[in-house]
Scaffold this motif. Structure first.
Motif, mmCIF file in Angstrom:
data_model
loop_
_atom_site.group_PDB
_atom_site.id
_atom_site.type_symbol
_atom_site.label_atom_id
_atom_site.label_comp_id
_atom_site.label_asym_id
_atom_site.label_seq_id
_atom_site.Cartn_x
_atom_site.Cartn_y
_atom_site.Cartn_z
ATOM 1 N N THR A 92 0.871 -1.179 0.000
ATOM 2 C CA THR A 92 0.000 0.000 0.000
ATOM 3 C C THR A 92 0.907 1.229 0.000
ATOM 4 O O THR A 92 2.090 1.130 0.358
ATOM 5 N N PRO A 93 0.373 2.407 -0.373
ATOM 6 C CA PRO A 93 1.253 3.580 -0.466
ATOM 7 C C PRO A 93 2.011 3.895 0.826
ATOM 8 O O PRO A 93 3.159 4.306 0.776
ATOM 9 N N GLY A 94 1.423 3.708 1.976
ATOM 10 C CA GLY A 94 2.150 3.967 3.224
ATOM 11 C C GLY A 94 2.696 2.700 3.843
ATOM 12 O O GLY A 94 3.164 2.716 4.982
ATOM 13 N N GLY A 95 2.647 1.607 3.110
ATOM 14 C CA GLY A 95 2.912 0.309 3.702
ATOM 15 C C GLY A 95 4.253 -0.303 3.349
ATOM 16 O O GLY A 95 5.253 0.385 3.203
ATOM 17 N N ILE A 96 4.229 -1.598 3.226
ATOM 18 C CA ILE A 96 5.447 -2.406 3.180
ATOM 19 C C ILE A 96 5.498 -3.225 1.901
ATOM 20 O O ILE A 96 4.509 -3.857 1.518
#
Ligand code: FES
Length: 118
Positions: free
Chosen positions: A54-58
């Motif tokens: 995800t855009p803020g993820g891993i």
């Protein structure tokens, strides 16, 4: 030698969205120390928090030997440049909950880097 064309998909042309790239070593010595079961724990926890790709993820990657085998299984987080030795599921969950969810590296599990020794 005749090389056959590889399968391809449109989604395989760019890296998936992510903020951090996490590598878990599944080299031979880390596997002997339980890396494959820790991989399941790591992935499951990230999925629970909707953090995978995800855009803020891993972006999660299994890799070969990262060298400090004696401290493995090795889990590294980039761009934060944190190298962890994780020996059990609780330590994996701690890295996810403290570092990957809240941005606080887990000092107790970090390995020293060469520049720390100078
Ligand atoms: S096998 Fe994992 S660091 Fe060497």
């Amino acid at each position: 030698m005749d090389v056959k064309p590889a399968a391809s998909q449109p989604d395989w042309s760019l890296p998936p969205p992510h903020r951090r790239h996490v590598f878990l070593c599944t080299g031979p010595r880390c596997v002997r120390r339980g890396a494959l079961s820790l991989w399941k724990v790591l992935r499951r926890r990230l999925v629970e928090h909707d953090l995978v790709e995800t855009p803020g993820g891993i972006l999660l990657t299994r890799n070969g030997c990262q060298f400090p085998c004696n401290r493995g299984p090795l889990l590294t987080v980039y761009p934060d440049r944190c190298w962890y030795g994780v020996q059990d599921p609780q330590q994996v969950l701690r890295v996810v909950d403290e570092h990957l969810l809240h941005g606080r590296p887990v000092a107790a599990l970090r390995l020293p880097l060469p520049e720390d020794e100078t």
